[in-house]
Design a protein around this motif. Structure first.
Motif, PDB file in Angstrom:
ATOM      1  N   ASN A   1      -7.862  -5.949   6.840  1.00  0.00           N
ATOM      2  CA  ASN A   1      -7.820  -5.415   8.201  1.00  0.00           C
ATOM      3  C   ASN A   1      -8.252  -6.461   9.217  1.00  0.00           C
ATOM      4  OD1 ASN A   1      -7.939  -3.022  10.241  1.00  0.00           O
ATOM      5  ND2 ASN A   1      -9.920  -4.035  10.419  1.00  0.00           N
TER       6      ASN A   1
ATOM      7  N   GLY B   1      -5.676  -8.946   9.864  1.00  0.00           N
ATOM      8  CA  GLY B   1      -4.694  -8.368  10.781  1.00  0.00           C
ATOM      9  C   GLY B   1      -5.159  -8.474  12.220  1.00  0.00           C
TER      10      GLY B   1
ATOM     11  N   TYR C   1      -2.190  -5.621   7.713  1.00  0.00           N
ATOM     12  CA  TYR C   1      -2.574  -4.215   7.887  1.00  0.00           C
ATOM     13  C   TYR C   1      -1.945  -3.334   6.800  1.00  0.00           C
ATOM     14  CZ  TYR C   1      -4.647  -4.980  12.530  1.00  0.00           C
ATOM     15  OH  TYR C   1      -5.430  -5.377  13.578  1.00  0.00           O
TER      16      TYR C   1
ATOM     17  N   THR D   1      -3.536  -0.832   3.746  1.00  0.00           N
ATOM     18  CA  THR D   1      -3.289   0.601   3.529  1.00  0.00           C
ATOM     19  C   THR D   1      -2.851   0.904   2.097  1.00  0.00           C
ATOM     20  OG1 THR D   1      -0.968   0.430   4.234  1.00  0.00           O
ATOM     21  CG2 THR D   1      -2.618   0.903   5.941  1.00  0.00           C
TER      22      THR D   1
ATOM     23  N   ILE E   1      -6.728   1.487  10.597  1.00  0.00           N
ATOM     24  CA  ILE E   1      -5.677   0.477  10.415  1.00  0.00           C
ATOM     25  C   ILE E   1      -4.349   0.975  10.989  1.00  0.00           C
ATOM     26  CG2 ILE E   1      -4.327  -0.748   8.671  1.00  0.00           C
ATOM     27  CD1 ILE E   1      -6.933  -0.711   6.936  1.00  0.00           C
TER      28      ILE E   1
ATOM     29  N   ASN F   1      -4.424   0.469  14.581  1.00  0.00           N
ATOM     30  CA  ASN F   1      -4.199  -0.934  14.940  1.00  0.00           C
ATOM     31  C   ASN F   1      -2.701  -1.267  14.951  1.00  0.00           C
ATOM     32  OD1 ASN F   1      -6.936  -1.313  15.110  1.00  0.00           O
ATOM     33  ND2 ASN F   1      -7.147  -2.211  13.068  1.00  0.00           N
ATOM     34  N   ILE F   2      -1.963  -0.757  13.940  1.00  0.00           N
ATOM     35  CA  ILE F   2      -0.521  -1.017  13.887  1.00  0.00           C
ATOM     36  C   ILE F   2       0.170  -0.353  15.080  1.00  0.00           C
ATOM     37  CG2 ILE F   2       1.582  -0.693  12.542  1.00  0.00           C
ATOM     38  CD1 ILE F   2      -0.139  -0.690  10.000  1.00  0.00           C
TER      39      ILE F   2
END
Length: 714
Positions: free
Chosen positions: A113, A116, A132, A136, A149, A152-153
């Motif tokens: 993470n 990322g 990312y 997951t 996460i 974040n994406i």
């Protein structure tokens, strides 16, 4: 964006208890490494540089005892400290080094993470999303981490103007968050989804999600969350042109923003209220709210907000016929161009292309119209000839033909008149396009002038900064021993001094008094200008100690140095925990007796068999409360034949490089020192520097710290 252990960011009572633990002599090395890594996390918000030094020290201890988990956590914490210092390249190196060591799944998720996050900051969105998604896929990932996460994406896709894909990841996060039952996060996700639907124009869905977000915030009595929900609903109502409800919710949000002293949200609400009044054509009120919002954006140094508010305020002035409108709009253009000069040039290029295409189509249309006119005339002539040919035979037919000819002529006249109007309209459009291009060209000229002035100012500022740093370098060099002094005291020496920046946090020091030689290698907290300031403080303190005392016990000199540094930094009154690590030697040439004491930094010497021997210093630093134990003197009688002594900072052994981009490590450094004995002492510094260059070039690594190695032959 980062995954950091919750509830451990800077609680002073916890920091004190961890420091007390470190001062215990009974603490095992494994436990010590764990405590230091915890202390590094606690120090992140307050002093990232201090957190990095603590994590680095923990990493060194962990490597000494081959404690794999400690090494992984050390790299992890160092990477996060670099993140807080905005040194994203170094952060990525540390995170990847930790990943190479096959960490447990919970730490692996955090590292993936955080990588990322690093690449998001560097605008490498494709690589960021890759890391990312890897995170997951870890089997044991905690639900709350997966939600973070996916968030974040979603943010990445929104930043790339792809709201549909961003919305998809928000919705995935929401389904998982429902399983955790965390009302605060559920409320935030509902609000985020509602905001996206608002931007997409799907207002019914936006209203549903925003109302649920507000319900959850009210249930938790969370005024901070309610403030943001009120603003989101106000924005939705404004988009729906429901101005009364837009004002109602915006004022609710504004009231809470002022109560909580949230100037950022206050500025947003003022702008939104201004937008509503502008829509209602109450330009005087719009101007008042825009002006107040603009002043707040300037205080917050929010350049993007300044650009938008300058434009909006200029529009409000223009609607009221105020002269200052034009000046303010020009200021908006200069601000916008300073942010998006490239976009402006691309826009002008697009306008030019449209103009060229329009001009070509206009020419083609004109040719088509000319041909159409010629065809019409030809048909008319043919019709007239035919009519007169049969006139003598059939008068009735002539009358009929004349009737249809008249009807056709009227129709043709109307068509030609319509075509003429279309051509005039196209000429008008062409004229307006030409005017737009002229205006844009004028704006580009103004923008280029503004950019030239800004560039000149930046270059002048850069020159001043460089001059200041170079002047600081001259001061620091004046404090270092001269080569003449070093040669007089020790003859030829091996001295490798390689600052990471112009000025250095490492320094070397030497002196002579009452027949004794004194010398030290010192590594201050930080590097660059902050490190150089500490180095000047340390050098001056050592000079004063030697002038005011006749101490020949290096341990007592370190105690005196500790007292002076602590007093100078007022460490008993403040939480400043900066200081320095060093190795100090005192030598009697007459008796050939060498004395040494160290604050973390060791002494190395070559024995009679040509082997390297290491004498470790105390596990504590000068300044602050870092470390444990007392400073102790080591004394040895040197043999009749010459003996080589080495003192050094940690910059060489901690440098990344090699084919696998890893640290040089202390064992490899010791082997290198031992191999130097085939060279004379004056050649050894070149051998050390060449080895360091080759190490760094193997993976194109940058120098991460100041490097100082000093070898003398007694």
């Amino acid at each position: 964006m980062l995954l950091i252990p919750a509830g451990v960011m800077g609680q002073s009572s916890t920091v004190d208890s961890l420091q007390n633990l470190l001062s215990s002599d009974t603490l095992s090395m494994v436990h010590r490494v764990d405590v230091m890594n915890q202390l590094a996390v606690h120090s992140l918000r307050k002093s990232p540089a201090q957190a990095r030094e603590i994590a680095k020290e923990a990493l060194t201890y962990a490597e000494d005892i081959d404690y794999e988990q400690g090494i992984i956590h050390g790299y992890h914490k160092m990477g996060t400290a670099y993140w807080f210092e905005r040194n994203y390249d170094s952060a990525a190196i540390c995170y990847k080094e930790a990943l190479k060591r096959d960490p447990e799944e919970k730490i692996r998720v955090s590292l993936l993470n955080n990588l990322g996050g690093v690449y998001t900051k560097q605008l490498d969105y494709e690589t960021a999303i890759s890391y990312y998604l890897q995170a997951t896929q870890v089997a044991s990932i905690a639900l709350e981490h997966k939600v973070a996460i996916l968030n974040n994406i979603a943010v990445i896709y929104l930043n790339q103007s792809d709201p549909r894909r961003g919305l998809n990841y928000y919705l995935q996060a929401l389904e998982i968050e429902k399983q955790t039952g965390r009302k605060g996060n559920l409320a935030k996700l509902h609000q985020n989804i509602g905001n996206v639907y608002t931007d997409l124009g799907e207002y019914a869905k936006a209203e549903s999600f925003l109302k649920e977000a507000l319900r959850l915030q009210e249930k938790m009595e969370n005024n901070s969350g309610k403030k943001k929900c009120y603003y989101a609903i106000a924005r939705l109502r404004y988009k729906e042109q429901d101005t009364s409800k837009a004002l109602l919710y915006a004022r609710k949000s504004l009231t809470l923003s002022r109560e909580q002293e949230d100037e950022g949200m206050e500025a947003q609400n003022l702008r939104l209220i201004g937008d509503v009044y502008y829509y209602k054509k109450d330009y005087a009120l719009a101007e008042r709210y825009y002006q107040t919002s603009l002043e707040l954006h300037k205080e917050l140094e929010n350049m993007t907000g300044e650009v938008l508010l300058t434009k909006l305020l200029g529009m409000a002035y223009a609607q009221q016929g105020k002269r200052s409108a034009a000046e303010l709009l020009l200021e908006h253009i200069a601000l916008k161009d300073s942010l998006t000069g490239k976009e402006r040039q691309e826009h002008i290029a697009q306008m030019q292309a449209k103009y060229d295409l329009f001009k070509k189509e206009k020419e083609n249309e004109t040719l088509r119209q000319a041909h159409s006119l010629q065809d019409a005339k030809l048909r008319q002539q043919q019709w007239m000839i035919g009519t007169f040919s049969v006139a003598s035979l059939l008068l009735m037919a002539l009358a009929t033909v004349l009737f249809y000819q008249r009807k056709y002529s009227v129709r043709m006249h109307r068509a030609l008149k319509e075509k003429h109007r279309e051509i005039e309209k196209m000429n008008g459009d062409l004229s307006r396009s030409t005017s737009e291009l002229q205006v844009l060209n004028q704006q580009l000229v103004h923008s280029n002038d503004a950019l030239s002035i800004a560039k000149k100012n930046l270059e002048e500022y850069n020159i001043h900064v460089k001059q200041s740093i170079n002047y600081a370098l001259r001061i620091q060099q004046a404090l270092l021993p001269t080569q003449k002094m070093v040669n007089r005291l020790f003859g030829n020496t091996c001295l490798l001094f390689r600052p990471r920046d112009v000025v250095s946090g490492d320094f070397y020091w030497c002196a002579e008094k009452n027949g004794f030689l004194y010398w030290a290698v010192v590594d201050c907290t930080g590097h660059g200008v902050p490190g150089a300031m500490m180095s000047m403080l340390g050098s001056n303190a050592l000079d004063n100690i030697l002038k005011s005392t006749s101490l020949t016990d290096p341990a007592k000199i370190l105690i005196a140095l500790q007292d002076r540094i602590s007093l100078a930094l007022k460490q008993s009154e403040t939480n400043i925990n900066d200081g320095m690590d060093l190795a100090l030697c005192v030598y009697s040439p007459k008796a050939r007796i060498l004395r040494y004491a160290g604050a973390r930094n060791p002494l190395c010497y070559i024995d009679e068999k040509g082997s390297l021997q290491v004498v470790k210093g105390a596990k504590r630093s000068i300044g602050g409360n870092r470390g444990i134990g007392n400073f102790e003197m080591f004394e040895m009688q040197l043999p009749p034949q010459p003996t080589t002594i080495y003192l050094f900072s940690d910059g060489y052994k901690d440098q990344f490089g090699g084919e696998n981009n890893q640290r040089f490590m202390v064992k490899r450094f010791y082997r290198l020192l031992e191999s130097l004995q085939t060279y004379n002492i004056a050649q050894q510094s070149s051998v050390l520097e060449n080895a360091l260059e080759e190490w760094m070039q193997a993976s194109e690594a940058k120098q991460l710290d100041d490097v100082l190695v000093w070898g003398v032959r007694l």
